[in-house]
Motif scaffolding. Structure first.
Motif: not given
Length: 435
Positions: A9-11, A13, A16, A21-22, A24-25, A99, A102
């Motif tokens: 999903e955030i790749w 950004q 990421s 960044t992680y 923030k999501n 990421n 995760t």
């Protein structure tokens, strides 16, 4: 069926891969929730959600976690298999690159679930850039107090993660060979039983899962089992990566619900390159039986693919158009398996060598009468008789290729593959094939 970016999903950004960044999501929110679960509840959640292992076999994850014996006061480990190295398989390494947090969050939750304190990531050593990025992510998580000594709401739980770079052997992707390598021994499969759940790393109870499986855990904890069950099919819940490579217009990673079809994925990838048609495709990497265009509408879940005669495995979809020689492709795969055989058992050690010799003869147009039948017989004698699954992985594409394209193999008695299928016509970039 639409794509469902979860791990990916955030790749797209900026930066990421960073903790900033992680978080923030919604990063590490699942871990915060997991601290509130009671004994056995996280494992039961994985069972109820229906998360199956994303490494190939599709074994139920929660069931695997529950196999660990009752605590006896000694250590219990989690080992993440990041030794991704089969031809065409390319999902875990990009996930770690884009990421890594995760995975770390999923590892922390898994350790809480099984009562462990130390997790290991066994990474393929050649991907140095990923190794550095994963190490940096571990450092970020420790500095933020998310893992390390004395973490958790009561500050009394230790969560350590060690990143280990292997020396580059495909056999170390087999879970028991991975454990031997991690312990500093030569990477060769162990005899089972005992299974890793009872006697794994350092002869202690051990959970072994691959990167995508553990990376799927935070989403289940954060969104709930119903959310995960709503994705996929009745027999295969959730989302997964489908790695499209070869003669497609837009190769890459497509994260979609299990049960999506090859035809739908091809549409997302822009179809086969312009002016060409699909000839055959690998649905589960190089170790699974081949599919043809007739299989494009098979739902890509474990049961449907098995019923159609193949294995979903790592969902590495390699697409080959009509310019490609099946013999040449399988010959390259056979080279790989022969080179990577650890030599522990005779069927694989000797059989892969013989298959390689015959495949090269057929590819060069120097096949001897009866070679195709002999090749099929050798593959059949390896299948189901080797110490681990590497023998099966080497034999399967050969048997499948002969069953689907026997005429092409028999053409190798008289005509080189390069004459029937010139290399220049298969290349995707003109500068590669120009003479």
């Amino acid at each position: 069926m639409t794509l469902t970016p979860v791990i990916s999903e955030i790749w797209d950004q900026e930066r990421s891969w960073t903790l900033e960044t992680y978080k923030k999501n919604h990063g590490y929110e699942a871990l915060e929730t997991a601290w509130g679960y009671g004994e056995g509840e996280l494992t039961q959640l994985m069972k109820d959600a229906g998360l199956a292992g994303r490494g190939g076999a599709g074994f139920p994850t929660g069931l695997k976690w529950s196999f660990l014996p009752a605590p006896d006061g000694g250590p219990r480990y989690l080992v993440v298999n990041a030794d991704e190295s089969e031809p065409g398989t390319c999902k875990d390494i990009p996930a770690l690159m884009a990421n890594p947090h995760t995975l770390l969050e999923g590892m922390a939750i898994c350790l809480l679930a099984v009562g462990g304190h130390h997790g290991f990531v066994y990474l393929r050593g050649e991907v140095v850039h990923v190794y550095r990025r994963l190490m940096a992510a571990v450092r970020e998580a420790k500095e933020a107090g998310l893992i390390g000594k004395g973490v958790g709401p009561n500050g009394d739980y230790d969560l350590d993660i060690t990143v280990h770079a292997g020396a580059g052997a495909y056999i170390c992707g087999e879970e028991t060979a991975l454990l031997d390598s991690l312990e500093g021994k030569r990477g060769q499969p162990r005899l089972k039983p005992p299974f890793p759940a009872a006697e794994g790393l350092y002869a202690r109870p051990t959970v072994i899962n691959n990167v995508e499986t553990i990376s799927s855990v935070p989403g289940i904890v954060r969104h709930g089992k119903e959310w995960f069950q709503d994705l996929g099919t009745e027999s295969a819940n959730g989302h997964g990566f489908f790695s499209l490579s070869g003669h497609v217009t837009n190769p890459g990673q497509y994260e979609a619900p299990l049960g999506i079809t090859g035809r739908e994925l091809l549409e997302y990838a822009g179809g086969i390159r312009e002016g060409h048609n699909l000839k055959f495709w690998a649905v589960g990497g190089s170790s699974a039986p081949l599919f043809t265009p007739d299989h494009l509408d098979v739902p890509l879940d474990y049961n449907s693919v098995k019923e159609a005669g193949s294995m979903l495995a790592t969902r590495a979809l390699m697409m080959f158009d009509e310019t490609v020689s099946v013999v040449r492709v399988i010959s390259r795969w056979t080279d790989f398996y022969q080179h990577e055989s650890c030599g522990k058992c005779t069927p694989c050690r000797e059989g892969t060598f013989w298959m390689r010799q015959i495949m090269h003869r057929l590819e060069e147009g120097k096949g001897q009468p009866g070679d195709v039948d002999l090749l099929y017989e050798i593959a059949g004698n390896i299948q189901g008789r080797s110490f681990c699954a590497l023998g099966d992985a080497a034999a399967t594409p050969i048997k499948s290729g002969i069953e689907l394209f026997r005429d092409e193999f028999e053409a190798g008695y008289t005509t080189p593959a390069r004459e029937l299928f010139p290399h220049e016509k298969s290349t995707l970039f003109s500068e590669v094939g120009v003479r």
